[in-house]
Design a protein around this motif. Structure first.
Motif, PDB file in Angstrom:
ATOM      1  N   GLN A 291       0.853  -1.191   0.000  1.00  0.00           N
ATOM      2  CA  GLN A 291       0.000   0.000   0.000  1.00  0.00           C
ATOM      3  C   GLN A 291       0.889   1.240   0.000  1.00  0.00           C
ATOM      4  O   GLN A 291       1.741   1.399   0.873  1.00  0.00           O
ATOM      5  CB  GLN A 291      -0.890  -0.005   1.247  1.00  0.00           C
ATOM      6  N   PRO A 292       0.713   2.110  -0.995  1.00  0.00           N
ATOM      7  CA  PRO A 292       1.590   3.286  -1.075  1.00  0.00           C
ATOM      8  C   PRO A 292       1.312   4.278   0.059  1.00  0.00           C
ATOM      9  O   PRO A 292       0.186   4.421   0.525  1.00  0.00           O
ATOM     10  CB  PRO A 292       1.243   3.890  -2.435  1.00  0.00           C
ATOM     11  N   GLN A 293       2.358   4.967   0.464  1.00  0.00           N
ATOM     12  CA  GLN A 293       2.251   6.015   1.489  1.00  0.00           C
ATOM     13  C   GLN A 293       2.649   7.344   0.862  1.00  0.00           C
ATOM     14  O   GLN A 293       3.707   7.446   0.230  1.00  0.00           O
ATOM     15  CB  GLN A 293       3.166   5.690   2.682  1.00  0.00           C
ATOM     16  N   TYR A 294       1.779   8.354   0.999  1.00  0.00           N
ATOM     17  CA  TYR A 294       2.020   9.647   0.358  1.00  0.00           C
ATOM     18  C   TYR A 294       2.164  10.742   1.404  1.00  0.00           C
ATOM     19  O   TYR A 294       1.579  10.683   2.492  1.00  0.00           O
ATOM     20  CB  TYR A 294       0.863  10.003  -0.582  1.00  0.00           C
ATOM     21  N   ASP A 295       2.935  11.750   1.021  1.00  0.00           N
ATOM     22  CA  ASP A 295       3.018  12.978   1.816  1.00  0.00           C
ATOM     23  C   ASP A 295       1.757  13.788   1.496  1.00  0.00           C
ATOM     24  O   ASP A 295       1.545  14.177   0.332  1.00  0.00           O
ATOM     25  CB  ASP A 295       4.282  13.750   1.451  1.00  0.00           C
ATOM     26  N   LEU A 296       0.918  14.063   2.474  1.00  0.00           N
ATOM     27  CA  LEU A 296      -0.357  14.719   2.228  1.00  0.00           C
ATOM     28  C   LEU A 296      -0.185  16.152   1.727  1.00  0.00           C
ATOM     29  O   LEU A 296      -1.046  16.690   1.023  1.00  0.00           O
ATOM     30  CB  LEU A 296      -1.202  14.715   3.513  1.00  0.00           C
ATOM     31  N   GLN A 297       0.924  16.808   2.058  1.00  0.00           N
ATOM     32  CA  GLN A 297       1.132  18.191   1.638  1.00  0.00           C
ATOM     33  C   GLN A 297       1.633  18.278   0.201  1.00  0.00           C
ATOM     34  O   GLN A 297       1.214  19.144  -0.567  1.00  0.00           O
ATOM     35  CB  GLN A 297       2.117  18.883   2.584  1.00  0.00           C
ATOM     36  N   THR A 298       2.527  17.373  -0.166  1.00  0.00           N
ATOM     37  CA  THR A 298       3.130  17.453  -1.506  1.00  0.00           C
ATOM     38  C   THR A 298       2.540  16.432  -2.467  1.00  0.00           C
ATOM     39  O   THR A 298       2.707  16.547  -3.687  1.00  0.00           O
ATOM     40  CB  THR A 298       4.642  17.226  -1.420  1.00  0.00           C
ATOM     41  N   GLY A 299       1.884  15.396  -1.932  1.00  0.00           N
ATOM     42  CA  GLY A 299       1.365  14.341  -2.791  1.00  0.00           C
ATOM     43  C   GLY A 299       2.443  13.398  -3.275  1.00  0.00           C
ATOM     44  O   GLY A 299       2.188  12.536  -4.124  1.00  0.00           O
ATOM     45  N   GLN A 300       3.649  13.511  -2.735  1.00  0.00           N
ATOM     46  CA  GLN A 300       4.779  12.687  -3.184  1.00  0.00           C
ATOM     47  C   GLN A 300       4.721  11.311  -2.517  1.00  0.00           C
ATOM     48  O   GLN A 300       4.402  11.176  -1.347  1.00  0.00           O
ATOM     49  CB  GLN A 300       6.098  13.375  -2.836  1.00  0.00           C
ATOM     50  N   LEU A 301       5.059  10.294  -3.308  1.00  0.00           N
ATOM     51  CA  LEU A 301       5.146   8.936  -2.776  1.00  0.00           C
ATOM     52  C   LEU A 301       6.388   8.843  -1.887  1.00  0.00           C
ATOM     53  O   LEU A 301       7.512   9.103  -2.337  1.00  0.00           O
ATOM     54  CB  LEU A 301       5.250   7.917  -3.929  1.00  0.00           C
ATOM     55  N   PRO A 358      14.576   4.158  -4.734  1.00  0.00           N
ATOM     56  CA  PRO A 358      14.520   3.443  -3.440  1.00  0.00           C
ATOM     57  C   PRO A 358      13.535   4.119  -2.497  1.00  0.00           C
ATOM     58  O   PRO A 358      13.591   5.326  -2.271  1.00  0.00           O
ATOM     59  CB  PRO A 358      15.952   3.535  -2.911  1.00  0.00           C
ATOM     60  N   LEU A 359      12.615   3.317  -1.979  1.00  0.00           N
ATOM     61  CA  LEU A 359      11.603   3.825  -1.037  1.00  0.00           C
ATOM     62  C   LEU A 359      11.593   2.954   0.210  1.00  0.00           C
ATOM     63  O   LEU A 359      11.748   1.728   0.119  1.00  0.00           O
ATOM     64  CB  LEU A 359      10.215   3.807  -1.678  1.00  0.00           C
ATOM     65  N   PRO A 360      11.384   3.561   1.362  1.00  0.00           N
ATOM     66  CA  PRO A 360      11.278   2.759   2.585  1.00  0.00           C
ATOM     67  C   PRO A 360      10.060   1.834   2.515  1.00  0.00           C
ATOM     68  O   PRO A 360       8.998   2.213   2.023  1.00  0.00           O
ATOM     69  CB  PRO A 360      11.102   3.805   3.690  1.00  0.00           C
ATOM     70  N   VAL A 361      10.233   0.607   3.003  1.00  0.00           N
ATOM     71  CA  VAL A 361       9.135  -0.339   3.060  1.00  0.00           C
ATOM     72  C   VAL A 361       8.870  -0.647   4.534  1.00  0.00           C
ATOM     73  O   VAL A 361       9.790  -0.938   5.296  1.00  0.00           O
ATOM     74  CB  VAL A 361       9.445  -1.623   2.267  1.00  0.00           C
ATOM     75  N   ALA A 362       7.607  -0.549   4.939  1.00  0.00           N
ATOM     76  CA  ALA A 362       7.226  -0.749   6.342  1.00  0.00           C
ATOM     77  C   ALA A 362       6.641  -2.149   6.536  1.00  0.00           C
ATOM     78  O   ALA A 362       5.842  -2.611   5.720  1.00  0.00           O
ATOM     79  CB  ALA A 362       6.204   0.298   6.775  1.00  0.00           C
ATOM     80  N   VAL A 363       7.053  -2.811   7.609  1.00  0.00           N
ATOM     81  CA  VAL A 363       6.582  -4.160   7.925  1.00  0.00           C
ATOM     82  C   VAL A 363       6.076  -4.171   9.367  1.00  0.00           C
ATOM     83  O   VAL A 363       6.779  -3.728  10.280  1.00  0.00           O
ATOM     84  CB  VAL A 363       7.709  -5.201   7.762  1.00  0.00           C
ATOM     85  N   ASN A 364       4.860  -4.671   9.565  1.00  0.00           N
ATOM     86  CA  ASN A 364       4.305  -4.788  10.923  1.00  0.00           C
ATOM     87  C   ASN A 364       4.988  -5.928  11.673  1.00  0.00           C
ATOM     88  O   ASN A 364       5.179  -7.025  11.117  1.00  0.00           O
ATOM     89  CB  ASN A 364       2.796  -5.049  10.877  1.00  0.00           C
ATOM     90  N   ILE A 365       5.320  -5.673  12.927  1.00  0.00           N
ATOM     91  CA  ILE A 365       5.972  -6.672  13.770  1.00  0.00           C
ATOM     92  C   ILE A 365       5.027  -7.034  14.917  1.00  0.00           C
ATOM     93  O   ILE A 365       4.527  -6.160  15.623  1.00  0.00           O
ATOM     94  CB  ILE A 365       7.304  -6.139  14.333  1.00  0.00           C
ATOM     95  N   SER A 366       4.782  -8.328  15.107  1.00  0.00           N
ATOM     96  CA  SER A 366       3.897  -8.775  16.180  1.00  0.00           C
ATOM     97  C   SER A 366       4.640  -8.786  17.516  1.00  0.00           C
ATOM     98  O   SER A 366       5.877  -8.816  17.564  1.00  0.00           O
ATOM     99  CB  SER A 366       3.372 -10.179  15.888  1.00  0.00           C
ATOM    100  N   ALA A 367       3.872  -8.790  18.597  1.00  0.00           N
ATOM    101  CA  ALA A 367       4.465  -8.811  19.938  1.00  0.00           C
ATOM    102  C   ALA A 367       5.283 -10.077  20.148  1.00  0.00           C
ATOM    103  O   ALA A 367       6.386 -10.044  20.700  1.00  0.00           O
ATOM    104  CB  ALA A 367       3.363  -8.713  20.990  1.00  0.00           C
TER     105      ALA A 367
END
Length: 406
Positions: A291-301, A358-367
């Protein structure tokens, strides 16, 4: 050694009568043994200092030159009797250990099963009901981990004491293993009566526990099954109460649940899903969507968030909410989390190889994944395997997970 053991000199010993040393065998019985020609008797022999010891007396008669001689052989049985006493004590101890929990002294699982079967036999003859309650202490592992097993053991002992106080003499409490306790209540007339006992159990557990200067508060999850309503025998009844207890945990803990057949169907479904998930991890049926993440002010990915999906061969595409809880409860979440992490890092490098920025990729980590001792090593290993720069990987930790570590 006879005179030494008895405390007399040889010449004194020859002057003694049978009554002087034989304390538990009448002379008449001794004469009967002598007249028979041979015999063996055991008795307590009195010493000069009035102490006594057990002895074995062997009597043999021999005729020679028209005369009759009697040979009497005495064997001290003190060591043998002491050994027998120790064996009896050890056997008594072994019998106790076989049927009791060492820590609490309560009946253990083996004795509980036998006594439950006996209770059901009585109920069958009398036409009455038996209530089976299984208590599991909520989050008890946290106490052991944070304060040590000695503190945990003291609390378990106190739980056993409290439960014994609230049941009748005709009922019994057993430690079923770990932090689980079984309560068997005979002569139950209806559901409200069983519900009242369950309420007493939870109230007793809710009272503060004191260990040294520390005070602790616990809650419990309680399952209830009834004979003959829910099952006809002890084994089936235990399965029902176990299912009900886990249902109480899923409902938020600190509560009790009566068994219903629907619970069993849910449990079978959960076990089937767990088995399918194990196979899915081996067969590569799990995939990561982004799922892409955007900067709400600039609209940049500015990045991507990884989301796991399961392409089940029979159920179709499954969302995380349909299998993550099963993964958590079964421990498969650790393998699942590692697979997601590896796929996300590998995919990021493939995109860069195709010319994408190159873009940061976020991964959810469980407890559970985060609490693994090798978690950091696993992340480092995957980064090295995929050659992904560490600054392009973001690990997302949930608030609930962080609260568990406070």
């Amino acid at each position: 050694r006879a005179w030494t053991r008895l405390g007399y000199r040889p010449e004194e010993l020859l002057q003694l009568s049978w009554e002087d040393i034989g304390t538990t065998l009448p002379l008449s019985k001794l004469l009967t043994a002598m007249e028979s020609g041979s015999g063996q008797v055991e008795l307590m022999v009195r010493c000069r200092d009035c102490s006594s010891f057990p002895a074995h007396i062997g009597i043999s008669r021999v005729k020679s030159n028209g005369r009759c001689y009697f040979f009497i052989l005495m064997r001290d049985l003190s060591e043998q009797r002491e050994a027998e006493r120790m064996l009896r004590e050890n056997q008594t101890r072994l019998d106790f250990l076989a049927y009791h929990d060492v820590l609490t002294g309560l009946p253990n699982r083996l004795q509980a099963f036998e006594r439950l079967a006996q209770a059901l036999d009585r109920a069958r003859r009398q036409g009455t009901m038996v209530a089976l309650l299984l208590l599991d202490l909520d989050l008890f592992k946290n106490i052991n981990d944070a304060l040590g097993h000695d503190t945990g053991d003291e609390i378990l002992v106190e739980v056993g004491r409290r439960l014994e106080k609230i049941v009748r003499e005709s009922d019994f409490v057993a430690r079923f293993g770990g932090d689980e306790f079984l309560v068997v209540v005979e002569g139950i007339t209806d559901l409200p009566a069983a519900r009242a006992v369950a309420h007493k159990v939870l109230v007793s557990i809710a009272e503060p526990f004191s260990v040294g200067e520390q005070h602790f508060y616990l809650t419990g999850s309680l399952g209830i099954s009834l004979y003959p309503r829910h099952a006809p025998d002890a084994q089936s009844l235990l399965k029902c109460v176990d299912t009900a207890m886990y249902q109480a945990k899923e409902q938020g803990r600190n509560s009790f649940q009566f068994y219903t057949p629907l619970m069993h169907a849910d449990l079978n479904s959960r076990l089937a899903l767990e088995n399918d998930l194990r196979q899915a991890l081996e067969a590569g049926q799990l995939s990561v969507h982004y799922q892409p993440q955007y900067d709400l002010q600039t609209g940049q990915l500015i990045g991507l968030e990884s989301l796991v999906r399961w392409q089940h061969p029979e159920r179709g595409l499954l969302m995380p909410r349909q299998f993550i809880q099963v993964a958590e409860e079964s421990g498969l979440i650790v393998r699942l989390g590692e697979e997601i992490l590896r796929q996300a890092c590998r995919q990021s490098m493939q995109w860069q190889a195709q010319g994408l920025p190159p873009l940061p990729v976020a991964v959810n980590i469980s407890a559970r994944q985060f609490s693994q001792p090798v978690f950091v090593d696993t992340v480092v290993k995957i980064l090295e395997e995929t050659a992904l720069p560490p600054h392009l990987l973001e690990l997302e930790l949930t608030e609930s997970m962080l609260m568990q570590s406070v």
